[in-house]
Design a protein around this motif. Structure first.
Motif, PDB file in Angstrom:
ATOM      1  N   GLU A  80      -0.518   7.545  -1.364  1.00 46.56           N
ATOM      2  CA  GLU A  80      -1.858   7.613  -0.848  1.00 46.56           C
ATOM      3  C   GLU A  80      -1.811   6.154   0.201  1.00 46.56           C
ATOM      4  OE1 GLU A  80      -6.034   7.672   0.446  1.00 46.56           O
ATOM      5  OE2 GLU A  80      -4.368   9.096  -0.284  1.00 46.56           O
ATOM      6  N   ASP A  86      -1.562  14.086   4.809  1.00 51.29           N
ATOM      7  CA  ASP A  86      -0.278  14.063   4.236  1.00 51.29           C
ATOM      8  C   ASP A  86       0.747  13.576   5.229  1.00 51.29           C
ATOM      9  OD1 ASP A  86       1.312  13.917   1.905  1.00 51.29           O
ATOM     10  OD2 ASP A  86       1.636  16.329   1.859  1.00 51.29           O
ATOM     11  N   ARG A 121      -0.197   7.125   3.118  1.00 51.77           N
ATOM     12  CA  ARG A 121      -0.843   8.004   4.215  1.00 51.77           C
ATOM     13  C   ARG A 121      -1.791   7.484   4.947  1.00 51.77           C
ATOM     14  NH1 ARG A 121      -5.452   9.818   4.852  1.00 51.77           N
ATOM     15  NH2 ARG A 121      -6.149   8.470   3.146  1.00 51.77           N
ATOM     16  N   LYS A 122      -2.514   6.470   4.281  1.00 52.50           N
ATOM     17  CA  LYS A 122      -3.393   5.638   5.106  1.00 52.50           C
ATOM     18  C   LYS A 122      -2.691   4.847   6.199  1.00 52.50           C
ATOM     19  CE  LYS A 122      -6.836   4.831   1.407  1.00 52.50           C
ATOM     20  NZ  LYS A 122      -7.554   4.014   0.598  1.00 52.50           N
TER      21      LYS A 122
END
Length: 407
Positions: A161, A139, A164-165
């Protein structure tokens, strides 16, 4: 969590060892009468196998016992006798950095009846070498800040997301770059491809940042042991690393601050940059966060659609000092992220410093997850807000760095 009351054997640490048990019915004895002999037996395998720095889980089924008292003992290592009590808890947690064959006994006393079972654990070297650095970011959510949307770079259409990556790509590497957590409460949560072992007398991991002399932006460190073995950090598994400021009367526990999304972006050269992002906290304070003239992008995380964001945690006392226009951000003595240079011993952390939400010390056999969040709500003039930066983390044992803990 109860603090384990056992002596730690050098090189052996306890993780989640689960023992299953069964009992044979006997009409002459009742589990409700501990003074009568029973046919209770502890049914476990004779041997177990686990890789080093991995948790072995064994849980006793004690329903047939009335008032069991449990002792777990190491009786030998690699054929050498070693009689040491390692736990009195119902669940044994076994983890070690050291390969070898371990002989153990579980002893269960129930009134006048005592049952014991011998078993062994073979600890092997991992087939694929562990990474000493971060393997996964779970996270990432920065707070308001002059580097938010820049470290890592936000691009239109990015989701939580995707961000986050991007954070994972930045810090989960042997050669990491850097992410910024923004103001108070902004955080990142990450893990390794193994459990970091809590080695007695030694520091266990290091959080990498960009601190240098008189430029410290301390972040609070939380650690978690994956006690339910589901591979993700759950809310009830977190403990705070209690640094030297933990007992300072100026520290505010359970602090909350809410940042409100700006209604319009300001041009740092023409707008009222002193009243950019509105905020309020749970201490009755409120005000505006300014926009730094050196950074023109939005300081509010653009992938967040909510009109406000609330962050929670432990608030540290301000560390900024100004003299004749020169700002210094003084380091705290020990126990924080982005507080000392990465090569300094005090950037290294001992899992033994962990405490529960009531401030009580806990024993964790190891940790699977780490969360870092900015611990200050502070502006330092032209330097802008104090924001913790993270550029990776290291398991000191796998990296083979030995740093003694504080005495």
């Amino acid at each position: 969590m109860k603090k384990n009351t056992f002596k730690l054997l050098s090189g052996i640490f306890i993780a989640s060892l689960i023992i299953t048990g069964c009992s044979n019915d006997d009409s002459s004895a009742s589990p409700n009468d501990p003074d009568k002999p029973t046919d209770n037996i502890i049914s476990i395998k004779d041997s177990y196998q686990i890789d080093r720095s991995k948790l072995l889980t064994i849980i006793p089924d004690l329903k047939s016992f009335h008032s069991p008292e449990i002792l777990w003992t190491i009786t030998g290592i690699n054929g050498n006798n070693k009689d040491s009590l390692i736990s009195k808890d119902e669940k044994l947690h076994f983890i070690t950095l050291n390969e070898g064959n371990y002989s153990l006994i579980i002893n269960v006393k129930d009134g006048n009846n005592t049952v014991e079972k011998e078993f062994s654990i073979r600890v092997d070297k991992e087939k694929k070498p562990y990474k000493y650095h971060i393997a996964k970011v779970f996270d990432f959510l920065p707070a308001y800040g002059q580097f938010t949307n820049e470290m890592p770079k936000y691009e239109e259409g990015d989701t939580s997301e995707i961000m986050r990556k991007k954070a994972e790509q930045a810090i989960a590497s042997e050669n990491p770059s850097m992410i910024s957590l923004g103001g108070f409460g902004g955080y990142v949560t990450f893990g390794f491809d193994h459990t970091i072992v809590n080695v007695p007398g030694k520091r266990d991991f290091r959080i990498l940042g960009n601190a240098f002399a008189n430029s410290s932006e301390p972040g609070i460190i939380m650690v978690a042991f994956d006690k339910n073995a589901n591979g993700v950090p759950d809310e009830d598994e977190w403990y705070e690393i209690a640094g030297n400021e933990h007992s300072n009367s100026q520290v505010i526990k359970n602090y909350e601050i809410t940042f409100f999304k700006p209604t319009a972006e300001l041009d740092a050269t023409t707008g009222n940059i002193e009243e950019y992002i509105q905020w309020k906290d749970n201490q009755g304070n409120e005000g505006w966060k300014p926009k730094n003239q050196f950074h023109s992008q939005s300081y509010y995380p653009l992938w967040i659609t909510q009109e406000s964001m609330t962050y929670r945690g432990t608030l540290l006392p301000n560390n900024a000092i100004e003299s004749n226009g020169i700002w210094q951000l003084k380091e705290f003595e020990w126990g924080y992220a982005d507080n000392y240079p990465n090569t300094h011993d005090e950037s290294a952390i001992d899992i033994a410093w962990a405490v529960d939400q009531n401030g009580n010390k806990v024993f964790l056999p190891g940790i699977d997850f780490i969360k870092v969040y900015t611990g200050l709500n502070q502006e330092a003039g032209w330097l802008g807000e104090t924001s913790t930066e993270v550029s990776g983390a290291i398991d000191l044992h796998i990296k083979q760095e030995t740093i003694p803990t504080r005495k």
